[in-house]
Design an enzyme around this catalytic site. Structure first.
Site, short mmCIF file in Angstrom:
data_model
loop_
_atom_site.label_atom_id
_atom_site.label_comp_id
_atom_site.label_asym_id
_atom_site.label_seq_id
_atom_site.Cartn_x
_atom_site.Cartn_y
_atom_site.Cartn_z
N HIS A 63 -0.24 11.14 -6.27
CA HIS A 63 0.66 10.21 -5.97
C HIS A 63 1.13 10.04 -4.60
O HIS A 63 1.81 10.82 -3.92
CB HIS A 63 2.13 10.77 -6.84
CG HIS A 63 1.95 11.09 -8.10
ND1 HIS A 63 2.31 10.21 -9.26
CD2 HIS A 63 1.50 12.01 -8.89
CE1 HIS A 63 2.31 10.83 -10.37
NE2 HIS A 63 1.83 11.95 -10.31
N PHE A 64 0.74 8.90 -4.16
CA PHE A 64 0.92 8.65 -2.58
C PHE A 64 2.03 7.79 -2.36
O PHE A 64 2.38 7.49 -1.08
CB PHE A 64 -0.37 8.05 -1.86
CG PHE A 64 -1.53 9.10 -1.81
CD1 PHE A 64 -1.28 10.40 -1.83
CD2 PHE A 64 -2.68 8.64 -1.49
CE1 PHE A 64 -2.34 11.22 -1.68
CE2 PHE A 64 -3.73 9.30 -1.33
CZ PHE A 64 -3.61 10.72 -1.56
N ARG A 65 3.01 7.45 -3.36
CA ARG A 65 4.28 7.01 -3.00
C ARG A 65 4.35 5.51 -2.35
O ARG A 65 5.37 5.13 -1.84
CB ARG A 65 5.23 7.75 -2.42
CG ARG A 65 5.14 9.31 -2.89
CD ARG A 65 5.89 9.35 -4.34
NE ARG A 65 5.82 10.83 -4.68
CZ ARG A 65 6.07 11.20 -5.92
NH1 ARG A 65 5.80 10.45 -7.09
NH2 ARG A 65 6.33 12.27 -6.34
N ASN A 95 3.55 5.39 -10.77
CA ASN A 95 4.80 5.38 -10.89
C ASN A 95 5.48 5.21 -9.59
O ASN A 95 6.28 6.13 -8.93
CB ASN A 95 5.36 6.67 -11.58
CG ASN A 95 4.71 7.92 -10.92
OD1 ASN A 95 3.60 7.95 -10.43
ND2 ASN A 95 5.37 8.94 -11.03
N LYS A 143 -1.98 5.08 -17.25
CA LYS A 143 -1.08 6.34 -17.21
C LYS A 143 -0.09 6.06 -18.30
O LYS A 143 0.68 5.08 -18.27
CB LYS A 143 -0.50 6.61 -16.01
CG LYS A 143 0.55 8.04 -15.84
CD LYS A 143 -0.48 9.16 -15.69
CE LYS A 143 0.37 10.32 -15.94
NZ LYS A 143 1.05 10.85 -14.40
N HIS A 176 0.78 12.04 -19.35
CA HIS A 176 1.77 13.04 -18.93
C HIS A 176 2.25 13.56 -20.32
O HIS A 176 3.08 13.02 -20.84
CB HIS A 176 2.83 12.73 -17.85
CG HIS A 176 3.82 13.67 -17.60
ND1 HIS A 176 3.81 13.91 -16.17
CD2 HIS A 176 4.39 14.58 -18.29
CE1 HIS A 176 4.64 15.03 -16.15
NE2 HIS A 176 5.28 15.42 -17.30
N HIS A 224 -2.56 17.63 -16.29
CA HIS A 224 -1.96 18.84 -15.74
C HIS A 224 -1.68 19.90 -17.10
O HIS A 224 -0.45 20.26 -17.13
CB HIS A 224 -0.92 18.67 -14.79
CG HIS A 224 0.04 17.52 -15.21
ND1 HIS A 224 0.45 17.28 -16.32
CD2 HIS A 224 0.38 16.55 -14.53
CE1 HIS A 224 1.36 16.35 -16.54
NE2 HIS A 224 1.37 15.76 -15.12
N ASP A 286 -2.53 16.81 -8.89
CA ASP A 286 -1.24 16.14 -9.24
C ASP A 286 -0.52 16.18 -7.96
O ASP A 286 0.74 16.36 -7.96
CB ASP A 286 -0.70 16.68 -10.17
CG ASP A 286 0.66 16.04 -10.68
OD1 ASP A 286 0.81 15.00 -10.37
OD2 ASP A 286 1.36 16.84 -11.58
ZN LIG Z 1 1.44 13.30 -11.78
#
Ligand SMILES: [Zn+2]
Length: 419
Positions: A63-65, A95, A143, A176, A224, A286
């Site tokens: 997740h590099f935002r 996300n 996802k 998830h 995960h 993750d």
């Molecule tokens: Zn994640």
């Protein structure tokens, strides 16, 4: 015409891990692709790679935002961290602050991050249950959040149309897996990692996994996995270094708050044992960075641990200590993650991308979080033994040399439209 003798752009000489052992080899590379593997191959340009040479890694869950929360991370800092950690390819989760649920969001994300990536990258889209006609064709995979998490509401019950669409979807669908109603039934005030484990218990994860598996997708992936679970399914399971090596006794503060939570020591040790026995296919980070403000106190802290830079170094330390076999490491960290997306990466093989990491196995030392490259580098792995690669090669070109990033090579966007 001296050029006629040579058909490669560069020959890489070094001690490569090949067919189960280290061997002194020459690897010819043309346009970034391995064209020959042999001894004493010729080329106009020969590069000697130091130490032990392994295929570079792919991390299929980061997740590099970027865009939206670049105070936490952006594509430049995220991919810098990846390269320092021996990872030349990443797949970024959707996300974002504005979740990537349609082609407009996909396009604006792609343009926001363009020119920033040092590693190759693919992008997921978020599946909401009703956006199948809005998904960008270039998306690497989907996802699905069964329970809510950062910037993502839980998906409700899927109707027939959505289920049919997913069943016929050819690319990876990553779940998830934490059941939303189970989570709300267990919700409580939390002050430490043990509370967080109680608030999001294993039964919520198990329930969601069983539901996800019941969809019977072609390429289902359970993200995960945090507990030892052996279920008959064609789905692949991801495990992360934090669930393998940390537990709610070894870490207590908000920097260890993550979803699904760190479990108790016994559960963690059994998960690790199953991983070492080869039960899981994918080792992912993750990587989920947060700002200091988001991690102020346990109760209000956002969930997520960084990991894109430490994932491989932690595992190399286990390889050195003969806890993890080299072959299992290479499968779960290098070849399987690339194969999941049909990439010719992560193996020393003709036709594959010449992506490598050079590892000095005598350089093991404790992780110093102040030397990591994320925007916020606090990690519960601070002080853990690790072996960072000294050099990293991407498409035959050195991109990390003597532990320093060479900033003039950019990664490429891996469009799923290429097929
Ligand atoms: Zn994640």
């Amino acid at each position: 015409m001296i050029g006629l003798e040579y058909d490669s752009d560069v020959v890489l000489n070094g001690r490569f891990y090949y067919q189960g052992k280290f061997q002194d080899l020459s690897v010819s590379v043309s346009q970034g692709i391995i064209t020959r593997i042999g001894k004493f191959l010729k080329a106009e340009r020969i590069v000697h790679l130091p130490h032990a040479v392994l295929p570079a890694s792919t991390d299929t869950h980061v997740h590099f935002r970027d865009p939206g929360e670049t105070d936490k991370e952006d594509f430049r800092s995220g991919t810098t961290s990846a390269i320092y950690g021996g990872t030349t390819t990443v797949f970024d989760m959707p996300n974002n602050r504005v979740p990537v649920t349609d082609y407009e969001a996909f396009e604006s994300k792609l343009s926001a991050i363009s020119g920033k990536a040092y590693a190759d990258f693919g992008l997921y889209s978020l599946f909401t249950g009703s956006n199948k006609d809005l998904l960008d064709k270039r998306t690497s995979g989907l996802k699905i959040f069964m329970g809510g998490s950062t910037n993502a509401a839980a998906i409700g019950d899927l109707d027939m149309v959505a289920t049919d669409f997913l069943r016929n979807y050819e690319n990876p669908v990553v779940f998830h897996a934490e059941d939303a109603s189970c989570l709300s039934a267990h919700s409580m005030e939390e002050h430490d990692c043990r509370d967080h484990n109680m608030a999001r218990p294993i039964e919520c994860e198990q329930k969601a996994i069983e539901k996800a598996v019941s969809f019977r997708l072609k390429k289902g992936v359970i993200a995960h996995l945090s507990f030892p679970y052996d279920i008959q399914t064609n789905y692949l399971f991801e495990v992360t270094p934090h669930h393998l090596l940390l537990n709610d006794e070894s870490v207590n503060d908000q920097w260890g708050k993550v979803n699904p939570p760190l479990r108790d020591r016994g559960t963690q040790e059994k998960l690790l044992a199953l991983f070492l026995a080869g039960k899981f296919s994918l080792l992912t980070s993750d990587h989920a960075p947060h700002s200091y403000e988001n991690k102020e106190d346990f109760e209000h802290a956002a969930s997520g641990i960084i990991g894109v830079e430490t994932r491989i170094p932690l595992m190399l330390s286990l390889v050195k200590r003969k806890i993890l076999s080299m072959d299992l490491f290479l499968k779960t960290a290098c070849s399987n993650p690339a194969a999941l997306f049909g990439l010719r990466k992560g193996m020393l093989q003709v036709g594959y991308s010449a992506d490598f990491m050079c590892v000095d196995f005598s350089s093991e030392k404790p992780i110093d979080q102040d030397r990591l490259h994320s925007k916020v580098t606090v990690t519960p792995f601070n002080g853990y033994s690790a072996i960072f690669p000294s050099d990293v090669v991407m498409r035959g070109e050195t991109v990390l040399e003597k532990y320093e990033l060479i900033e003039d090579h950019l990664g490429r966007f891996i469009s799923n439209d290429r097929k």
